[in-house]
Design an enzyme around this catalytic site. Sequence first.
Site, PDB file in Angstrom:
ATOM      1  N   HIS A 204       0.807  -1.218   0.000  1.00  0.00           N
ATOM      2  CA  HIS A 204       0.000   0.000   0.000  1.00  0.00           C
ATOM      3  C   HIS A 204       0.843   1.271   0.000  1.00  0.00           C
ATOM      4  O   HIS A 204       0.294   2.363  -0.110  1.00  0.00           O
ATOM      5  CB  HIS A 204      -0.944  -0.005   1.209  1.00  0.00           C
ATOM      6  CG  HIS A 204      -2.011  -1.045   1.120  1.00  0.00           C
ATOM      7  ND1 HIS A 204      -3.277  -0.776   0.635  1.00  0.00           N
ATOM      8  CD2 HIS A 204      -2.003  -2.363   1.430  1.00  0.00           C
ATOM      9  CE1 HIS A 204      -4.006  -1.885   0.669  1.00  0.00           C
ATOM     10  NE2 HIS A 204      -3.260  -2.863   1.144  1.00  0.00           N
TER      11      HIS A 204
ATOM     12  N   ASP B 249       3.314   9.247  -1.719  1.00  0.00           N
ATOM     13  CA  ASP B 249       2.179   8.497  -1.200  1.00  0.00           C
ATOM     14  C   ASP B 249       1.873   7.334  -2.133  1.00  0.00           C
ATOM     15  O   ASP B 249       1.913   7.496  -3.364  1.00  0.00           O
ATOM     16  CB  ASP B 249       0.940   9.404  -1.094  1.00  0.00           C
ATOM     17  CG  ASP B 249       0.077   9.079   0.112  1.00  0.00           C
ATOM     18  OD1 ASP B 249       0.198   7.955   0.637  1.00  0.00           O
ATOM     19  OD2 ASP B 249      -0.703   9.940   0.520  1.00  0.00           O
TER      20      ASP B 249
END
Length: 472
Positions: free
Chosen positions: A157, A364
């Site tokens: 992730h 991110d």
Amino acid sequence: MKRLICISNRVQAASSGASSNRGGLAVALSAALRESNGIWFGWSGEQTDEFTGQISFRRQDGVATATIDLEAQDIEEYYNGFANRTLWPLFHYRLDLTEIARDFAGGYARVNQRFAETVAPLIEPEDMIWVHDYHLMPLGQRLRERGFSNRLGFFLHTPWPPASLMMSLPGHKDLVKSLLSYDVIGFHTDEWRASFIDYIVTHLGAELDGDHALLDGRSTRLLICPIGLDTSEFTAARDTPAARSAQSRLISSAVGRQVIVGVDRLDYSKGLQERFMAYEQLLTTRPELRERLFLLQIAPPSRGDVPSYQQIRAELNALSGGINGEFASIDWVPVRYVNKGYAREELFGIYRASRVGLVTPLRDGMNLVAKEYVAAQDPEDPGVLVLSRFAGAAAQLDAALIINPHSSEDMADAIARALSMPLEERRERHAAMLASVVKQDVRWWSARFIAALEAPEPSKDRPRLTLAGGQS
């Protein structure tokens, strides 16, 4: 569909009204597990005096969960240590904040072994196992060592760092090689997959056959599979009293001013200091905008025991106070800085009332807030998303105003452009982004990954192609 066993560091089944800062994983996994009648296994978040391996079972909103408690030493070395003070900063390109300690690495190995030992009795021969995130990279290898031949998948992730950074981690070869015990590894973007390929080809001698990595007789598929939003569940908040109330209260408190909103977990990867400095740049260079707007920054605290997180909170307090001290008037405060989370329904209303959404991380993996902001907008009068090029979401939401978060001028210019953007352009950009958010939602994400996990292993007789340079 075969039964799915999802394994992650924390287990927290998502229910309606859950606070958005709990992360997209809870929403995403709950949707997949309901459909497969599966189990979600992981740490409860609670501490025990002595690890026993006792599992607590429960069912919430149709999701079966199985959790264990960890000892204080495990929490300190595995979670606060190796996960949050070593891997998290390293994977977000912050080598300056990466702490290397043997105790951390030992705790990480120990907890992964405990996860393997404890979940083993729950696994049936036909189950598919889907492991999540950097906390549990070696878990697949630990399960293989216990004789499990089930299809094993792993989803990352976060970003995957360049090989030059990964090499700073002691034992990096063994750690990365353990990932090739999985049958499928999923990445949000081609960039993260390319960085992984560069490492395994250059430093492990892996070969590539299409999108499969080949090493020591094993084949691992490397899948680009960006996580999506549970769009239907999120947009269902539109007609709730909480959403309408939050929207109405924000509009009323704005007193005709335009609202710029940021919603981020309090973390140095989110670029919050840079965002505040860009906003200050905007007010300094465009005095005509003063008193016509304000920035609402929602930043729930996280990982408060980690020194770097204590530092960022202090810096943001100082920056917001400095901006307000310099620019505020008796009836206008330029920054509203809020250190708490809000329920998903309230966030929907907050997003919908905001003319500009700022999602400007320095790095991110995905950032579902960007997709939430798009999904919450009124298609007839939508706000504008200002998005960092270093967020994984930028690969899908390219109709946003894409900016360099390291440049205050670039971000300030984008905010000014967003505030003055004509309605027709706002509608066009929003429609393009909404189509992507709806099409590649959380069910698309889980279906794509599970389909890859269910697919048979490729023939070992196919010719192998070795690629260098991180390309596949």
